[in-house]
Every structure is written in C-alpha cells, then in structure tokens.
Design an enzyme around this catalytic site. Structure first.
Site, mmCIF file in Angstrom:
data_model
loop_
_atom_site.group_PDB
_atom_site.id
_atom_site.type_symbol
_atom_site.label_atom_id
_atom_site.label_comp_id
_atom_site.label_asym_id
_atom_site.label_seq_id
_atom_site.Cartn_x
_atom_site.Cartn_y
_atom_site.Cartn_z
ATOM 1 C CG HIS A 1 -2.159 -0.741 1.327
ATOM 2 N ND1 HIS A 1 -2.693 -1.312 2.466
ATOM 3 C CD2 HIS A 1 -3.023 -0.881 0.179
ATOM 4 C CE1 HIS A 1 -3.833 -1.807 2.279
ATOM 5 N NE2 HIS A 1 -4.109 -1.571 0.846
ATOM 6 C CB CYS B 1 -2.828 0.694 8.696
ATOM 7 S SG CYS B 1 -1.476 0.319 7.673
HETATM 8 N N1 ARG Z 1 -3.740 -7.115 6.741
HETATM 9 C C1 ARG Z 1 -4.329 -5.805 6.047
HETATM 10 C C2 ARG Z 1 -4.353 -5.996 4.488
HETATM 11 O O1 ARG Z 1 -3.315 -6.705 3.998
HETATM 12 C C3 ARG Z 1 -3.326 -4.748 6.489
HETATM 13 C C4 ARG Z 1 -3.750 -3.455 5.891
HETATM 14 C C5 ARG Z 1 -3.129 -2.369 6.346
HETATM 15 N N2 ARG Z 1 -3.455 -1.104 6.053
HETATM 16 C C6 ARG Z 1 -2.824 -0.442 5.466
HETATM 17 N N3 ARG Z 1 -3.343 1.069 5.382
HETATM 18 N N4 ARG Z 1 -1.792 -0.361 4.805
HETATM 19 O O2 ARG Z 1 -5.106 -5.710 3.904
#
Ligand code: ARG
Length: 284
Positions: A180, A277
C-alpha cells in the site's frame, strides 16, 4: 564551501500542528488467519489483547494531542477491520468509499458506508474499481497521491479524481512488502508547501522521479526505517506518530523541528499494519 552540509530548505520552519478528525476501529476481533500481504503469517500467534492495548495507546495519543477521534463498531469475522484507513477517502466533506481486492475484507466497506450515512455524509460515492482508500491515497492538501501495483486498481485513481474533485497523481509501487502507498510514504505537512517522507525503493523509477520533482526536500527513509513500517506514520504538522523502531527517520524529523512520538505496534505489524493503517483521516 564550509564544512557544514546543506540543510533542507524547510529546516527552520516553525512546525504548526492543526487539529485533525480521525476514524478508528478497535481490534476486538483482530487475528491473522489469512495471508494477503507478505507480513501476514497465519501460523504466527497473535495476542489480541496486546493489539488492543497498542491500539488504545495510539488512540489515547491522538486525544492527548487534541484531535477528534470517532470509532466504528468492530465486526466479528473481519479481523482486518482495525485498519480503518482502507475504508474511505474523505476530503472536504466528500466521501469515496472502498472496494477491497481480497474477498476476506470485502464486507468491511459496507460497514463503513453505513457509518458515513448514519453520520449524515450525503456526498458519498462507492467505487466501482478496487480501491483501498487511504491505504493507497495520501492527501497533501493540494493533490491526492495515489498508489497502485498491488491493491488499488489504477482505474480507481481516475474514479477518485472524479468523485472527490481533486487532482490525482498516480505512483507505481514495486515491492510487495510495501503493498500500500501508506507503507512507503506519508504526508508530514499539508497545504501549498506540503512535505512528505518516503522510501524511494518502494517506487518505480518513473514514480521516484515524480516524487523528487514534486518534493525536492522530502525526508528520505532508508531500508531500516521502511522495514519496521516506519513510513506508516501520522503527522499533524508538528507531532509525528511513528512505530518506535523507526529511529533513523525519527532523528531526521526531529532535526527538521517535528516532535516524534514512537509507539509499539508490534502486534498490528503482524498483519502488515501500523499507526496510519489504523487511522482514517476525515480531511477538512
Ligand atoms: N492485513 C491488512 C491487509 O493486508 C493490512 C492493511 C494495512 N492497512 C494499510 N493501510 N496499509 O489488507
């Protein structure tokens, strides 16, 4: 030339905090029971109570700094719902919901949509393309930096521009650990003199050139800062909340006049998440 190294142009700027509005979701049902990014290992035990304590510390920190924090009811069976940043992009009253890539997370989007509706947000659009919201979108106050490569569909960038009415700059992510945008870049200061911190190796060569052109004085993080999810920070323009291990990044920020608050996010990191996150910002 003197022996003193050139300092970034914004080094001596007085840092000004602005009050923020955040939406968070307590990790009541947090586990790692599937793997949709390289950080997640379902065989590794997770301490949900510890995750809750770490999340509470993050929330308490925001409240202590004077920010408004709303929470949404967590849902059983949605262990990643704690990562509220993935469920909406809110700019000046306009809301763009989310559409998850992984079926395991798909149902989160509707819970957040309902939260926005209940709170009276009339100007709400749900995306037709895969769109993981602030996971891949960072608002600088002028442009929406938009990541793609692992999660958010590039077509979602154009959709975001149309729905939110703000210019979008697309950036390509190339390292699966930084799946991300918010694992590789965050906004330190919003507005016409916006400033960011980022980890260049997470981006394609072209995207690195775009970032260098737009933010010539950006804070450049190294591998050690990135690999503890140090770029998953939250700044109010003066205080910067970071994972405690991101000490090199913290030093650079302190040299520029920011006040760094290092937090332990070890349990949330087992799912590939950090402070940002867990934090959706409702940008005024
Ligand atoms: N386990 C989650 C996923 O892979 C973690 C998300 C983390 N969020 C972020 N904004 N990077 O989707």
């Amino acid at each position: 030339m003197t022996a003193t190294a050139a300092r970034p142009a914004d080094t001596l700027v007085a840092r000004q905090a602005t009050t923020r509005h955040f939406l968070m979701c307590p990790p009541e049902y947090f586990t790692v029971e599937y793997a949709i990014n390289p950080w997640m290992n379902p065989d590794q035990p997770v301490d949900t109570a510890l995750a809750m304590a770490q999340w509470q510390e993050l929330k308490d920190t925001y409240v202590r700094l004077g920010h408004a924090v709303d929470t949404i009811e967590p849902q059983p069976g949605l262990p990643d719902m704690v990562f509220a940043a993935n469920s909406g992009t809110v700019i000046e009253g306009r809301v763009l919901g989310s559409k998850f890539r992984a079926p395991e997370r798909a149902a989160e989007a509707e819970h957040f949509r309902r939260w926005f509706v209940t709170r009276g947000h009339r100007d709400l659009v749900m995306p037709t393309r895969i769109n993981e919201a602030e996971g891949d979108f960072a608002w600088t106050g002028e442009v929406l930096l938009a990541g793609t490569g692992f999660r958010t569909d590039p077509a979602a960038h154009a959709e975001a521009q149309e729905a939110l009415g703000v210019p979008v700059v697309s950036l390509n992510l190339v390292d699966a650990r930084y799946y991300h945008l918010d694992t590789a870049l965050f906004v330190l200061d919003k507005g016409p003199n916006a400033q960011i911190a980022y980890y260049p190796d997470a981006f394609s060569a072209g995207s690195r050139r775009v970032l260098a052109r737009m933010f010539p004085d950006a804070v450049i993080a190294d591998e050690a800062d990135a690999s503890c999810l140090g770029l998953n920070g939250v700044s109010d323009g003066h205080h910067v909340v970071l994972p405690a291990e991101a000490t090199g990044l913290a030093k650079q920020l302190e040299d520029r006049g920011y006040e760094v608050i290092g937090l332990d996010i070890s349990e949330l990191r087992k799912s590939g998440g950090g402070p940002k996150c867990c934090t959706m910002e409702l940008h005024a």
